[in-house]
Design a protein around this motif. Structure first.
Motif, PDB file in Angstrom:
ATOM      1  N   ARG A   4      13.098  -3.149   4.881  1.00  0.00           N
ATOM      2  CA  ARG A   4      11.806  -3.283   4.226  1.00  0.00           C
ATOM      3  C   ARG A   4      11.318  -4.725   4.317  1.00  0.00           C
ATOM      4  O   ARG A   4      12.093  -5.666   4.354  1.00  0.00           O
ATOM      5  CB  ARG A   4      11.900  -2.822   2.778  1.00  0.00           C
ATOM      6  N   ALA A   5      10.018  -4.887   4.286  1.00  0.00           N
ATOM      7  CA  ALA A   5       9.395  -6.179   4.606  1.00  0.00           C
ATOM      8  C   ALA A   5       9.545  -7.197   3.494  1.00  0.00           C
ATOM      9  O   ALA A   5       9.690  -6.876   2.309  1.00  0.00           O
ATOM     10  CB  ALA A   5       7.914  -5.971   4.913  1.00  0.00           C
ATOM     11  N   ALA A 102      -1.169  -2.711  -6.908  1.00  0.00           N
ATOM     12  CA  ALA A 102      -1.578  -1.435  -6.311  1.00  0.00           C
ATOM     13  C   ALA A 102      -1.053  -1.310  -4.888  1.00  0.00           C
ATOM     14  O   ALA A 102      -0.587  -0.239  -4.460  1.00  0.00           O
ATOM     15  CB  ALA A 102      -3.097  -1.312  -6.336  1.00  0.00           C
ATOM     16  N   LEU A 103      -1.086  -2.416  -4.146  1.00  0.00           N
ATOM     17  CA  LEU A 103      -0.599  -2.394  -2.765  1.00  0.00           C
ATOM     18  C   LEU A 103       0.923  -2.287  -2.717  1.00  0.00           C
ATOM     19  O   LEU A 103       1.491  -1.575  -1.873  1.00  0.00           O
ATOM     20  CB  LEU A 103      -1.072  -3.655  -2.045  1.00  0.00           C
ATOM     21  N   VAL A 104       1.610  -2.986  -3.632  1.00  0.00           N
ATOM     22  CA  VAL A 104       3.064  -2.913  -3.693  1.00  0.00           C
ATOM     23  C   VAL A 104       3.523  -1.493  -4.015  1.00  0.00           C
ATOM     24  O   VAL A 104       4.477  -0.967  -3.413  1.00  0.00           O
ATOM     25  CB  VAL A 104       3.610  -3.918  -4.735  1.00  0.00           C
ATOM     26  N   ALA A 105       2.861  -0.853  -4.968  1.00  0.00           N
ATOM     27  CA  ALA A 105       3.219   0.520  -5.329  1.00  0.00           C
ATOM     28  C   ALA A 105       3.065   1.469  -4.152  1.00  0.00           C
ATOM     29  O   ALA A 105       3.826   2.434  -4.004  1.00  0.00           O
ATOM     30  CB  ALA A 105       2.357   0.989  -6.500  1.00  0.00           C
ATOM     31  N   ARG A 107       3.201   0.535  -0.727  1.00  0.00           N
ATOM     32  CA  ARG A 107       3.971   0.215   0.479  1.00  0.00           C
ATOM     33  C   ARG A 107       5.429  -0.163   0.202  1.00  0.00           C
ATOM     34  O   ARG A 107       6.221  -0.272   1.138  1.00  0.00           O
ATOM     35  CB  ARG A 107       3.279  -0.904   1.250  1.00  0.00           C
ATOM     36  N   GLN A 108       5.789  -0.446  -1.033  1.00  0.00           N
ATOM     37  CA  GLN A 108       7.182  -0.684  -1.413  1.00  0.00           C
ATOM     38  C   GLN A 108       7.874  -1.763  -0.560  1.00  0.00           C
ATOM     39  O   GLN A 108       8.878  -1.505   0.120  1.00  0.00           O
ATOM     40  CB  GLN A 108       7.970   0.620  -1.328  1.00  0.00           C
ATOM     41  N   ILE A 194      -2.123  -7.735  13.104  1.00  0.00           N
ATOM     42  CA  ILE A 194      -3.057  -8.063  12.028  1.00  0.00           C
ATOM     43  C   ILE A 194      -3.736  -6.771  11.586  1.00  0.00           C
ATOM     44  O   ILE A 194      -4.348  -6.066  12.392  1.00  0.00           O
ATOM     45  CB  ILE A 194      -4.094  -9.106  12.475  1.00  0.00           C
ATOM     46  N   GLU A 195      -3.604  -6.467  10.318  1.00  0.00           N
ATOM     47  CA  GLU A 195      -4.129  -5.218   9.776  1.00  0.00           C
ATOM     48  C   GLU A 195      -5.050  -5.524   8.598  1.00  0.00           C
ATOM     49  O   GLU A 195      -4.705  -6.296   7.710  1.00  0.00           O
ATOM     50  CB  GLU A 195      -2.971  -4.331   9.301  1.00  0.00           C
ATOM     51  N   SER A 196      -6.219  -4.920   8.615  1.00  0.00           N
ATOM     52  CA  SER A 196      -7.172  -5.082   7.513  1.00  0.00           C
ATOM     53  C   SER A 196      -7.041  -3.914   6.556  1.00  0.00           C
ATOM     54  O   SER A 196      -6.998  -2.756   6.973  1.00  0.00           O
ATOM     55  CB  SER A 196      -8.609  -5.172   8.045  1.00  0.00           C
ATOM     56  N   VAL A 197      -6.979  -4.233   5.268  1.00  0.00           N
ATOM     57  CA  VAL A 197      -6.846  -3.208   4.237  1.00  0.00           C
ATOM     58  C   VAL A 197      -7.984  -3.372   3.237  1.00  0.00           C
ATOM     59  O   VAL A 197      -8.206  -4.463   2.715  1.00  0.00           O
ATOM     60  CB  VAL A 197      -5.492  -3.326   3.504  1.00  0.00           C
ATOM     61  N   VAL A 198      -8.713  -2.296   3.020  1.00  0.00           N
ATOM     62  CA  VAL A 198      -9.757  -2.290   1.994  1.00  0.00           C
ATOM     63  C   VAL A 198      -9.304  -1.328   0.910  1.00  0.00           C
ATOM     64  O   VAL A 198      -9.288  -0.110   1.101  1.00  0.00           O
ATOM     65  CB  VAL A 198     -11.124  -1.860   2.568  1.00  0.00           C
TER      66      VAL A 198
END
Length: 540
Positions: A4-5, A102-105, A107-108, A194-198
């Motif tokens: 995991r990252a 919210a993002l951590v929940a 992508r863990q 590179i990934e964009s997340v909205v």
């Protein structure tokens, strides 16, 4: 071993904070190499806002999100996430934590690293609570030990380093990491993604309402941006001893820093704390007085260009980090250093004054900037400096903006305000020439019947006293009636007419006057009997 990252939160509030984020990224690389975990840099911002929302942004990011993503990819990140959300228009730790949680929940990640500063501490604490995750605070470095990630953190006031790890069963851990001392590696990863997340609309913490926000005053930022920092430690003994640090800092035009004990004893405000739980400084010169060199403190000074340490204990750890070490009692050594610093500062001011061009305008960063630096280092207002030098605030403003070149008398009065011998301004040849003129004037006075010296054999002294006698209704014929320095006249008997410049004063027995001797002055006896005056001269 987990794949995991490892995430690093990028801080775009200022260039220095963004650089610190890149240093945390560099610190995470050895851990990523040891575990095979990918490194992900998070670049968070408001994204594209409409005109109305843009009005709410009162602190523009130091770098655009695309440019930040490219820099992170070029410095070791395997993956860059750019996260856009309108809620991030204004930097707030609770809002950033809500978006990040919210993002951590979703992508863990394994670890989420944040820069060790006030914003990072608050954000990490919010996130750990909301995500029911682990937290390692104030981490100097991260290593793998016995197949576990271990944070090495100061404990017992920095006296020891404690190894802190995570208990079993925690899916994610948040870590605040000290960026100091970690170089920014420059290497291009052609495979970085590179990934964009909205994110969708984020529900902010209930019960929290922003009542006010203000920019941090410049005085609060100066310590971290200062070119010269003087730090005091517990060895100074008391508040009076710590005052020597303030005085040296003011003499050098620098800023005051402190270790934890002076803060705990209230010798200095907490905003001046340097170290792992305080501020990180990067001055050209750092003077560390009476500090032992605990790791909690030295973590905040490792990027100083030159470190001078003063400590009476030759085995003090601070000497291992210092470029110059002075084994001495700081309370005895600092007054000597302060005296030299004041003399050098005023000598430089005098040299800058002599270098003014023919149009009475100083070169950029010259005389006026030096006056302002010395004034601000003492926390004097322009009005206070004006009062101390016998000038007006407008005069001080014109000097500091290099709109005019001040007379020599201004420098002499500023030297007096700083408690510096005006002789500091003179070269050896100049001092010798002035001594000759001083001796010549002394002999001229003592040969004049109206002067009776009260300080025999004082031709080379700065301070001399005379008894001056003036015959009835006659004007006194003074010797060297205009000179650099100061003068004091006390009327012993009779009635004296004293003209200073174009203004007349009448002094009777028992009255006195103090004035600058560079102003032309005359004396006349108004009475029908001899007038006697005690005259005290100070000449340079």
């Amino acid at each position: 071993m987990t794949k995991r990252a490892i995430w690093i939160l990028g801080d775009l509030r200022s260039q220095r904070m963004w650089d610190d984020s890149l240093k945390v990224l560099a610190k995470a690389r050895p851990l990523a190499q040891a575990t095979g975990a990918p490194l992900t840099m998070l670049v968070m911002g408001a994204g594209n806002l409409d005109a109305d929302n843009e009005k709410e942004i009162d602190l523009a990011p130091c770098i655009s999100m695309p440019a930040a993503a490219e820099q992170a990819a070029g410095r070791g990140a395997h993956h860059v996430l750019t996260i856009a959300n309108p809620a991030l228009a204004v930097p707030r730790s609770d809002v950033t934590a809500t978006v990040l949680s919210a993002l951590v929940a979703d992508r863990q990640p394994w670890l989420v690293l944040m820069t060790l500063n006030d914003f990072g501490r608050e954000t990490a604490a919010f996130c750990a609570q909301r995500c029911n995750a682990g937290l390692i605070a104030d981490c100097g470095e991260l290593v793998m030990k016995d197949n576990r990630v271990v944070g090495r953190c100061p404990a017992w006031g920095g006296a020891i380093m404690a190894d802190i790890t995570l208990a079993d069963g925690w899916p994610t851990a948040f870590v605040t990491v000290q960026p100091a001392g970690a170089p920014i590696a420059v290497e291009t990863d052609k495979h970085a993604r590179i990934e964009s997340v909205v994110l969708p609309e984020v529900r902010l913490c209930e019960g929290l309402r922003l009542k006010q926000r203000i920019m941090e005053p410049a005085a609060g930022r100066r310590l971290e941006e200062a070119k010269i920092v003087v730090v005091g430690g517990a060895g100074l003994g008391d508040m009076r001893g710590f005052g020597l640090v303030r005085e040296l800092s003011a003499s050098l035009g620098g800023e005051v820093g402190a270790t934890r004990p002076p803060v705990l004893h209230h010798w200095v405000e907490e905003e001046r704390l340097i170290g792992q739980t305080g501020k990180t400084v990067r001055p050209k010169l750092l003077i560390s007085a009476a500090t032992s060199g605990a790791i909690q403190y030295t973590a905040g000074i490792t990027e100083a260009e030159t470190i001078v340490a003063i400590n009476r204990d030759p085995a003090a750890p601070i000497f291992q980090l210092a470029d110059i070490g002075i084994i001495a009692d700081a309370t005895s050594f600092l007054p000597l250093l302060i005296r030299q610093a004041k003399q050098i500062a005023m000598r430089r001011l005098a040299d800058a004054s002599c270098a003014l061009d023919k149009d009475n305008a100083a070169p950029p960063g010259g005389f006026g900037a030096m006056v302002r630096q010395l004034r601000e280092a003492r926390q004097w207002t322009a009005e206070e400096l004006a009062e101390k030098t016998g000038q007006t605030p407008d005069f001080i403003s014109q000097v500091e903006s290099d709109q005019m070149s001040p007379p020599v008398a201004f420098i002499l009065r500023m030297a007096q305000a700083m408690d510096v011998d005006p002789g500091t301004f003179l070269s050896r040849d100049e001092q010798a020439a002035i001594r000759d003129r001083r001796a010549q004037a002394y002999h001229q006075r003592t040969q004049n019947y109206s002067y009776t010296t009260l300080t025999p054999e004082a031709e080379n002294s700065h301070l001399r006293a005379f008894m001056v006698s003036i015959e009835p209704h006659l004007a006194h014929k003074p010797v060297a009636y205009k000179h650099d320095g100061e003068e004091f006249i006390y009327v012993m008997s009779g009635k004296l007419e004293f003209t200073l410049g174009s203004k007349e004063h009448v002094l009777r027995s028992g009255e006195s006057i103090h004035f600058n001797s560079d102003v032309p002055h005359k004396l006349k006896n108004l009475s029908g009997e001899p007038t006697q005056c005690l005259v005290v001269l100070y000449t340079i």
